[in-house]
Enzyme design. Structure first.
Site, mmCIF file in Angstrom:
data_model
loop_
_atom_site.group_PDB
_atom_site.id
_atom_site.type_symbol
_atom_site.label_atom_id
_atom_site.label_comp_id
_atom_site.label_asym_id
_atom_site.label_seq_id
_atom_site.Cartn_x
_atom_site.Cartn_y
_atom_site.Cartn_z
ATOM 1 N N SER A 83 76.534 -15.101 65.416
ATOM 2 C CA SER A 83 75.581 -15.771 66.121
ATOM 3 C C SER A 83 74.295 -13.966 66.472
ATOM 4 O O SER A 83 75.056 -12.887 67.118
ATOM 5 C CB SER A 83 75.923 -16.373 67.262
ATOM 6 O OG SER A 83 74.606 -16.374 68.236
ATOM 7 N N TYR B 96 81.183 -17.251 74.586
ATOM 8 C CA TYR B 96 81.163 -17.560 72.840
ATOM 9 C C TYR B 96 80.903 -16.510 72.097
ATOM 10 O O TYR B 96 81.209 -16.390 71.249
ATOM 11 C CB TYR B 96 80.039 -18.689 73.359
ATOM 12 C CG TYR B 96 79.185 -19.743 71.980
ATOM 13 C CD1 TYR B 96 79.910 -19.694 71.006
ATOM 14 C CD2 TYR B 96 78.299 -19.107 71.599
ATOM 15 C CE1 TYR B 96 79.832 -20.043 69.713
ATOM 16 C CE2 TYR B 96 77.319 -19.100 69.748
ATOM 17 C CZ TYR B 96 78.517 -19.506 69.481
ATOM 18 O OH TYR B 96 77.961 -20.179 67.847
ATOM 19 N N LYS C 144 82.203 -14.885 68.153
ATOM 20 C CA LYS C 144 81.634 -14.326 67.812
ATOM 21 C C LYS C 144 82.083 -13.005 67.281
ATOM 22 O O LYS C 144 82.354 -12.148 66.530
ATOM 23 C CB LYS C 144 80.128 -14.737 67.803
ATOM 24 C CG LYS C 144 79.810 -15.675 67.888
ATOM 25 C CD LYS C 144 80.741 -16.917 66.351
ATOM 26 C CE LYS C 144 80.160 -17.977 66.166
ATOM 27 N NZ LYS C 144 81.008 -18.702 65.392
HETATM 28 P P1 NAD Z 1 79.119 -27.753 64.724
HETATM 29 O O1 NAD Z 1 79.655 -28.289 65.978
HETATM 30 O O2 NAD Z 1 77.333 -29.462 64.238
HETATM 31 O O3 NAD Z 1 79.896 -27.778 63.674
HETATM 32 C C1 NAD Z 1 80.710 -27.323 63.577
HETATM 33 C C2 NAD Z 1 81.838 -28.049 62.601
HETATM 34 O O4 NAD Z 1 83.361 -27.133 63.570
HETATM 35 C C3 NAD Z 1 82.057 -29.387 63.574
HETATM 36 O O5 NAD Z 1 81.630 -30.237 62.276
HETATM 37 C C4 NAD Z 1 82.987 -29.229 64.355
HETATM 38 O O6 NAD Z 1 83.983 -31.083 64.345
HETATM 39 C C5 NAD Z 1 83.973 -28.419 63.052
HETATM 40 N N1 NAD Z 1 84.994 -27.859 64.003
HETATM 41 C C6 NAD Z 1 85.474 -27.418 65.432
HETATM 42 N N2 NAD Z 1 86.707 -26.291 65.576
HETATM 43 C C7 NAD Z 1 87.235 -26.845 64.170
HETATM 44 C C8 NAD Z 1 88.606 -26.641 63.773
HETATM 45 N N3 NAD Z 1 88.744 -25.694 65.018
HETATM 46 N N4 NAD Z 1 88.461 -26.416 62.655
HETATM 47 C C9 NAD Z 1 88.744 -27.618 62.235
HETATM 48 N N5 NAD Z 1 87.282 -28.012 62.104
HETATM 49 C C10 NAD Z 1 87.362 -27.371 63.508
HETATM 50 O O7 NAD Z 1 78.206 -26.469 65.303
HETATM 51 P P2 NAD Z 1 77.008 -25.778 63.790
HETATM 52 O O8 NAD Z 1 75.930 -25.658 64.715
HETATM 53 O O9 NAD Z 1 76.878 -25.734 62.449
HETATM 54 O O10 NAD Z 1 77.212 -24.436 64.191
HETATM 55 C C11 NAD Z 1 77.712 -24.012 62.549
HETATM 56 C C12 NAD Z 1 78.091 -22.464 62.800
HETATM 57 O O11 NAD Z 1 76.665 -21.899 63.647
HETATM 58 C C13 NAD Z 1 79.659 -22.140 64.212
HETATM 59 O O12 NAD Z 1 80.458 -21.669 64.399
HETATM 60 C C14 NAD Z 1 78.546 -22.225 65.380
HETATM 61 O O13 NAD Z 1 78.624 -21.165 66.095
HETATM 62 C C15 NAD Z 1 77.787 -21.211 64.713
HETATM 63 N N6 NAD Z 1 76.250 -20.695 65.416
HETATM 64 C C16 NAD Z 1 75.311 -22.039 65.801
HETATM 65 C C17 NAD Z 1 74.622 -22.034 66.392
HETATM 66 C C18 NAD Z 1 73.605 -23.168 66.957
HETATM 67 O O14 NAD Z 1 73.179 -22.895 66.992
HETATM 68 N N7 NAD Z 1 73.926 -24.222 65.769
HETATM 69 C C19 NAD Z 1 73.594 -20.902 66.171
HETATM 70 C C20 NAD Z 1 74.743 -19.544 65.737
HETATM 71 C C21 NAD Z 1 76.319 -19.832 65.757
HETATM 72 N N1 UFG Z 2 65.706 -24.542 77.236
HETATM 73 C C1 UFG Z 2 65.028 -24.857 77.655
HETATM 74 N N2 UFG Z 2 64.643 -26.297 78.268
HETATM 75 C C2 UFG Z 2 66.639 -27.107 78.127
HETATM 76 C C3 UFG Z 2 67.251 -26.131 76.734
HETATM 77 C C4 UFG Z 2 66.863 -24.919 76.600
HETATM 78 O O1 UFG Z 2 63.656 -24.641 78.771
HETATM 79 O O2 UFG Z 2 66.768 -27.830 77.897
HETATM 80 C C5 UFG Z 2 64.892 -23.138 76.830
HETATM 81 C C6 UFG Z 2 65.927 -22.240 77.227
HETATM 82 O O3 UFG Z 2 65.991 -22.079 78.347
HETATM 83 C C7 UFG Z 2 65.552 -21.409 76.123
HETATM 84 C C8 UFG Z 2 65.048 -21.659 74.725
HETATM 85 O O4 UFG Z 2 64.782 -22.781 75.482
HETATM 86 O O5 UFG Z 2 64.405 -20.302 76.702
HETATM 87 C C9 UFG Z 2 66.096 -21.913 73.861
HETATM 88 O O6 UFG Z 2 67.694 -22.085 74.422
HETATM 89 P P1 UFG Z 2 68.108 -22.876 73.823
HETATM 90 O O7 UFG Z 2 70.056 -23.842 74.382
HETATM 91 O O8 UFG Z 2 68.004 -24.106 72.181
HETATM 92 O O9 UFG Z 2 68.962 -21.451 72.382
HETATM 93 P P2 UFG Z 2 69.622 -20.457 73.057
HETATM 94 O O10 UFG Z 2 68.279 -19.704 72.874
HETATM 95 O O11 UFG Z 2 69.905 -20.174 73.983
HETATM 96 O O12 UFG Z 2 71.248 -20.810 72.693
HETATM 97 C C10 UFG Z 2 71.323 -20.758 70.822
HETATM 98 C C11 UFG Z 2 72.643 -20.997 70.907
HETATM 99 C C12 UFG Z 2 73.254 -20.413 70.685
HETATM 100 C C13 UFG Z 2 73.555 -19.498 69.587
HETATM 101 C C14 UFG Z 2 72.191 -18.729 70.456
HETATM 102 C C15 UFG Z 2 71.463 -17.594 68.872
HETATM 103 O O13 UFG Z 2 73.052 -22.455 72.278
HETATM 104 O O14 UFG Z 2 75.112 -20.862 70.681
HETATM 105 O O15 UFG Z 2 71.067 -19.560 70.162
HETATM 106 O O16 UFG Z 2 70.573 -17.032 69.326
HETATM 107 F F1 UFG Z 2 74.387 -18.441 69.778
#
Ligand code: NAD
Ligand code: UFG
Length: 338
Positions: free
Chosen positions: A126, A150, A154
Site C-alpha cells: 500500500s 495498518y 504492510k
Molecule cells: P477486502 O477486505 O475486500 O478483501 C480482503 C479479503 O481477505 C476479504 O475477502 C477477507 O474476508 C479476506 N481475509 C482477511 N483476513 C483473512 C485471513 N486471515 N484469512 C483468509 N482470508 C482473509 O479488501 P481489498 O480492498 O480487496 O484489499 C485487498 C488487499 O489489498 C488487502 O491486503 C489490503 O490491505 C490491500 N490494499 C487495499 C487498499 C484499498 O484501499 N482497498 C489499498 C492498498 C492496499
Molecule cells: N474523505 C472524506 N470523507 C470521507 C472519507 C474520506 O473527506 O468520508 C477524504 C479523506 O480525508 C482523504 C480522501 O477522502 O482526503 C481519501 O480518503 P480514503 O479514506 O478514501 O483513502 P485514504 O487515502 O485515506 O486511504 C486509502 C485506504 C488505505 C490505503 C490508502 C492507499 O484506506 O488502506 O488508501 O493510499 F492504504
C-alpha cells in the site's frame, strides 16, 4: 492442465476483480478466504461473468493445516496474496489483531509456500508504507515510514519477503503498492461492499447517492491543496487488477523481484471526486465540511513511471469511468451482496 494461481482474499474487493481477469486469461484459480470481510455470493457473480466458478477453500491463512492441505490438493504455481485487514482506524484500536492477521498470517502462508515448494508471490502492499514524507509524489525510492499500525503491517510483510529473497534466491516476489482503488466491474455485478459505515471516500459517496447515508463529511477544507480538500491518486480497480496480471506475467517470465507503485500519477481532491461523481451519476451529493481526520495527509499520488517500464502497465480508465462504474454497482446492489 495449467497449474493453479492461489488467490488469498479472492472474494474481497480487489481480489474478486483480479480473479475475473485471471479466469478470462485461462488461469485456473483457487481462492482461499475466511469470508471475514466478503460474501460467498461473489463466487456466483464471478461464475456468471466468466462462465467459470473458481475453486474455493473457506478458511484462514493462519490455519497452517488447512493451507498445507490446500497445497496438496491443488498444484499451485503462484500466489496472489490479498488476504488482510485494511481499516486504518480499526488497526489503531486493535493492533494485536492487525499484526496477527496481516503479519502472522502472511508468515504462516509463506512458510507453507516454502514447504510446498511454491516460491512465486505477488503481495498487496500500500502507499501507506510511505507515511508522510513531506512531499506528495511518491516514487518507489520514497523512504518507508508508515505512521499507523495498518501501514506498519504492510511494511513488515514487505521486510519479510525482502529477507526471504536475500536468503533464498529461489523466491520470486512482486510488491505492488496500491494507491486508492475505486470503481467496479463494468457489469455492475462485482464491487466494493464495505461492512458498516464506509471508511473510504468513494463507497461513502455511493451510499449517499443511493440514499443509505444523508450526507458526506469532507474531512478538512484547510489543507494546503488548491481547493483545501485532500488529494489522492484514485485508480480503477480493473486497472489495479490488470497490474497483477502484468506482474504475474513478469514473474512467470523469470523476473525475480519487483517493487512497483500502482496508481495513475494524477491526484483528485475530495471536491473534484464529488463533482465527477455527480456528473457520472446525475445525483446530487450533499456534503458538509468537518474537522480533519486524524492521521490524514494533504496529498499523495504515485510516480507511475516504473510500472510502465517494468511491467508495461499503465492505468487506462479515467475518473469519469471510475465514478460511472462505482455508481452502476451501488445502484444495482443498494445493499451490497446481501
Ligand atoms: P477486502 O477486505 O475486500 O478483501 C480482503 C479479503 O481477505 C476479504 O475477502 C477477507 O474476508 C479476506 N481475509 C482477511 N483476513 C483473512 C485471513 N486471515 N484469512 C483468509 N482470508 C482473509 O479488501 P481489498 O480492498 O480487496 O484489499 C485487498 C488487499 O489489498 C488487502 O491486503 C489490503 O490491505 C490491500 N490494499 C487495499 C487498499 C484499498 O484501499 N482497498 C489499498 C492498498 C492496499
Ligand atoms: N474523505 C472524506 N470523507 C470521507 C472519507 C474520506 O473527506 O468520508 C477524504 C479523506 O480525508 C482523504 C480522501 O477522502 O482526503 C481519501 O480518503 P480514503 O479514506 O478514501 O483513502 P485514504 O487515502 O485515506 O486511504 C486509502 C485506504 C488505505 C490505503 C490508502 C492507499 O484506506 O488502506 O488508501 O493510499 F492504504
Amino acid at each position: 492442465m495449467k497449474p493453479f494461481i492461489l488467490v488469498t482474499g479472492g472474494t474481497g474487493y480487489i481480489g474478486s476483480h483480479t480473479v475475473i481477469q485471471l479466469q478470462q486469461k485461462e488461469y485456473p484459480v483457487v481462492i482461499l478466504d475466511n469470508l471475514s470481510n466478503s460474501s460467498p455470493v461473489v463466487l456466483d457473480r464471478i461464475a456468471s461473468i466468466t462462465g467459470n466458478r473458481p475453486a474455493f477453500v473457506e478458511g484462514d491463512i493462519r490455519d497452517r493445516d488447512l493451507v498445507r492441505q490446500l497445497f496438496r490438493d491443488y498444484a499451485v504455481s503462484d500466489v496472489i496474496h490479498f488476504a488482510g485487514l485494511k481499516a486504518v482506524g480499526e488497526g489503531e484500536a486493535e493492533p494485536l489483531r492487525y499484526y496477527d492477521n496481516n503479519v502472522s498470517g502472511s508468515l504462516a502462508l509463506f512458510q507453507e509456500m516454502e514447504a510446498a515448494g511454491v516460491f512465486s508471490i505477488i503481495f498487496s502492499s500500500s502507499a501507506t508504507v510511505y507515511g508522510n514524507p513531506g512531499y506528495s509524489r511518491f516514487t518507489e525510492e520514497t523512504p518507508l515510514n508508515p505512521v499507523n499500525v495498518y501501514g506498519d503491517t504492510k511494511k513488515m510483510v514487505e521486510d519479510i519477503l525482502r529477507a526471504a529473497k536475500r536468503a533464498q534466491p529461489v523466491w520470486q516476489v512482486a510488491l505492488l503498492r496500491y494507491f486508492n482503488p475505486v470503481g467496479a466491474h463494468v457489469s455492475g455485478m462485482i464491487g466494493e461492499d464495505p461492512a458498516g459505515i464506509p471508511n473510504n471516500l468513494m463507497p461513502f459517496i455511493t451510499q449517499v447517492a443511493v440514499g443509505k447515508r444523508e450526507k458526506l463529511s469532507v474531512f478538512g477544507n484547510d489543507w494546503p491543496t488548491p481547493d483545501g480538500t485532500g488529494r489522492r491518486d484514485y485508480i480503477h480497480v480493473e486497472d489495479l487488477a490488470s497490474a497483477h496480471l502484468a506482474a504475474l506475467n513478469k514473474l512467470q517470465g523469470g523476473e525475480s523481484f519487483l517493487t512497483v507503485n500502482v496508481g495513475t500519477g494524477r491526484p483528485y481532491s475530495v471536491l473534484e471526486m464529488v463533482a465527477a461523481f455527480e456528473k457520472a451519476s446525475g445525483k446530487t451529493i450533499p456534503y458538509q465540511f468537518a474537522a480533519r481526520r486524524a492521521g490524514d495527509i494533504a496529498e499523495c499520488y504515485a510516480d507511475p513511471a516504473l510500472a510502465k517500464t517494468l511491467l508495461g502497465w499503465q492505468a487506462q480508465h479515467d475518473v469519469n469511468r471510475m465514478c460511472a462504474d462505482s455508481w452502476r454497482w451501488q445502484k444495482n446492489n443498494p445493499v451490497g451482496y446481501e
